[in-house]
Design a protein around this motif. Structure first.
Motif, PDB file in Angstrom:
ATOM      1  N   ILE A  49     -49.641  55.809  14.203  1.00 39.79           N
ATOM      2  CA  ILE A  49     -50.724  56.214  15.064  1.00 39.79           C
ATOM      3  C   ILE A  49     -51.585  57.756  14.763  1.00 39.79           C
ATOM      4  N   ASP A  50     -52.488  58.269  14.647  1.00 41.01           N
ATOM      5  CA  ASP A  50     -53.389  59.076  14.169  1.00 41.01           C
ATOM      6  C   ASP A  50     -53.024  60.184  15.363  1.00 41.01           C
ATOM      7  N   THR A 109     -59.880  52.476  18.266  1.00 37.50           N
ATOM      8  CA  THR A 109     -59.001  52.040  19.345  1.00 37.50           C
ATOM      9  C   THR A 109     -58.435  53.271  19.409  1.00 37.50           C
ATOM     10  N   TRP A 110     -58.262  52.914  20.703  1.00 42.80           N
ATOM     11  CA  TRP A 110     -57.073  54.230  21.786  1.00 42.80           C
ATOM     12  C   TRP A 110     -56.174  53.700  21.562  1.00 42.80           C
ATOM     13  N   ALA A 131     -51.075  51.756  27.150  1.00 43.31           N
ATOM     14  CA  ALA A 131     -51.984  50.702  27.047  1.00 43.31           C
ATOM     15  C   ALA A 131     -53.018  51.024  25.397  1.00 43.31           C
ATOM     16  N   ILE A 132     -53.463  50.174  24.794  1.00 41.49           N
ATOM     17  CA  ILE A 132     -54.140  50.178  23.480  1.00 41.49           C
ATOM     18  C   ILE A 132     -55.501  49.379  23.727  1.00 41.49           C
ATOM     19  N   GLY A 133     -56.673  49.928  23.356  1.00 37.97           N
ATOM     20  CA  GLY A 133     -58.141  49.183  23.536  1.00 37.97           C
ATOM     21  C   GLY A 133     -58.869  50.745  22.997  1.00 37.97           C
ATOM     22  N   LYS A 134     -60.047  49.345  23.056  1.00 39.76           N
ATOM     23  CA  LYS A 134     -61.760  51.107  23.114  1.00 39.76           C
ATOM     24  C   LYS A 134     -62.331  51.611  24.236  1.00 39.76           C
ATOM     25  N   ASP A 182     -55.687  54.710  16.973  1.00 39.67           N
ATOM     26  CA  ASP A 182     -54.464  53.027  15.765  1.00 39.67           C
ATOM     27  C   ASP A 182     -55.893  53.553  14.590  1.00 39.67           C
ATOM     28  N   CYS A 183     -54.206  53.297  13.911  1.00 43.21           N
ATOM     29  CA  CYS A 183     -55.280  53.863  12.121  1.00 43.21           C
ATOM     30  C   CYS A 183     -55.144  52.450  11.858  1.00 43.21           C
ATOM     31  N   GLY A 184     -55.019  51.367  11.996  1.00 41.92           N
ATOM     32  CA  GLY A 184     -54.961  49.917  11.538  1.00 41.92           C
ATOM     33  C   GLY A 184     -53.988  49.695  10.984  1.00 41.92           C
ATOM     34  N   ALA A 185     -52.864  50.039  10.842  1.00 45.96           N
ATOM     35  CA  ALA A 185     -51.873  49.600  10.017  1.00 45.96           C
ATOM     36  C   ALA A 185     -50.486  49.152  10.853  1.00 45.96           C
ATOM     37  N   PHE A 186     -50.098  48.045  10.398  1.00 47.33           N
ATOM     38  CA  PHE A 186     -49.140  47.519  11.649  1.00 47.33           C
ATOM     39  C   PHE A 186     -47.499  47.078  10.618  1.00 47.33           C
ATOM     40  N   LEU A 187     -46.952  47.292  11.621  1.00 42.09           N
ATOM     41  CA  LEU A 187     -45.627  46.778  11.021  1.00 42.09           C
ATOM     42  C   LEU A 187     -44.888  45.595  12.016  1.00 42.09           C
TER      43      LEU A 187
END
Length: 249
Positions: free
Chosen positions: A131-132, A146-147, A158-161, A170-175
């Motif tokens: 996350i940034d 996506t926030w 919470a997560i969503g647009k 959301d930076c678009g990279a996940f482990l």
């Protein structure tokens, strides 16, 4: 470790530049190749790519990239690429061994972000999201981002647009662990469309969704002509190893 790269979608906003979003060139290098190169620098040893739109074209390019870079690239074709991105995760995760680095084909990351993320695994989490906290980052499109809202420990609430308030993007990279694909299935069973964010919210509700702050590291989403022009200017400075010897510097 494996990386899973989602590359199935149409990418209508980049269609004037390239017929295939993951093959859109940045300084002469396709986005999907940049992602694979950065993942390799971070320590990934095998890459699974979920294809869909223009699958034949993308898979031919992947075969060439695999040969040139010396890394196994496994294409997984999604029958209906119009479905939400969580369906791509479920399809690709079946080909990954254990935990995996999950990336979006149209996102670019400094390798340090990915290397740090690979080290974030822990038994108390089912997924860790990069996350940034710079929510006013000029490289972020607020209408498409996506926030993320978090608790004091950095766990996702919470997560969503469309959520508000929010603390980070959301930076678009996940482990990811195998729990992520299962959570997407649970979301679909509960009547959701099957987006990645739907699965993330399931894990967040269970207290299993952690975050990693990228601090001042560089990343961007190349999703439209404006972002593409910025990527052409900025990527060689931040991703120099991916462009070395390829005319990108």
């Amino acid at each position: 470790m494996d990386a899973l790269i989602i590359a199935a979608g149409y990418g209508s906003r980049l269609a004037e530049i390239s017929p295939s979003k993951p093959l859109t060139p940045v300084c002469g290098v396709p986005l999907i190749e940049i992602g694979i190169r950065q993942a390799m620098i971070a320590g990934v040893t095998r890459v699974v790519v979920v294809t869909g739109h223009r699958a034949d074209m993308v898979e031919a390019a992947l075969a060439d990239i695999s040969l040139r870079l010396g890394i196994e690239v496994v294409p997984v074709r999604l029958a209906d690429w119009s479905t939400p991105n969580g369906h791509s995760v479920m399809a690709g995760a079946t080909r990954c061994d254990g935990d995996y680095l999950l990336m979006m084909a149209d996102h670019m990351f400094e390798a340090d972000i990915l290397a740090r993320l690979l080290a974030e695994g822990a038994p108390d989490r089912g997924v860790t999201l990069a996350i940034d906290r710079r929510v006013d980052n000029p490289l972020v499109d607020p209408d498409d981002a996506t926030w993320v809202r978090m608790d004091d420990a950095g766990r996702i609430l919470a997560i969503g647009k469309t959520i508000a308030p929010y603390d980070a993007v959301d930076c678009g990279a996940f482990l990811a662990t195998p729990e992520l694909a299962q959570a997407i299935r649970e979301a679909i069973a509960a009547g959701k469309s099957g987006s990645l964010s739907d699965g993330m919210q399931i894990l967040a509700d269970k207290g299993r969704a952690a975050t990693m702050d990228i601090d001042d590291a560089w990343w961007m989403d190349v999703d439209d002509p404006r972002a593409h022009a910025l990527a052409e200017e900025l990527a060689p400075w931040h991703l120099s190893q991916s462009f070395a010897g390829m005319g990108g510097e």
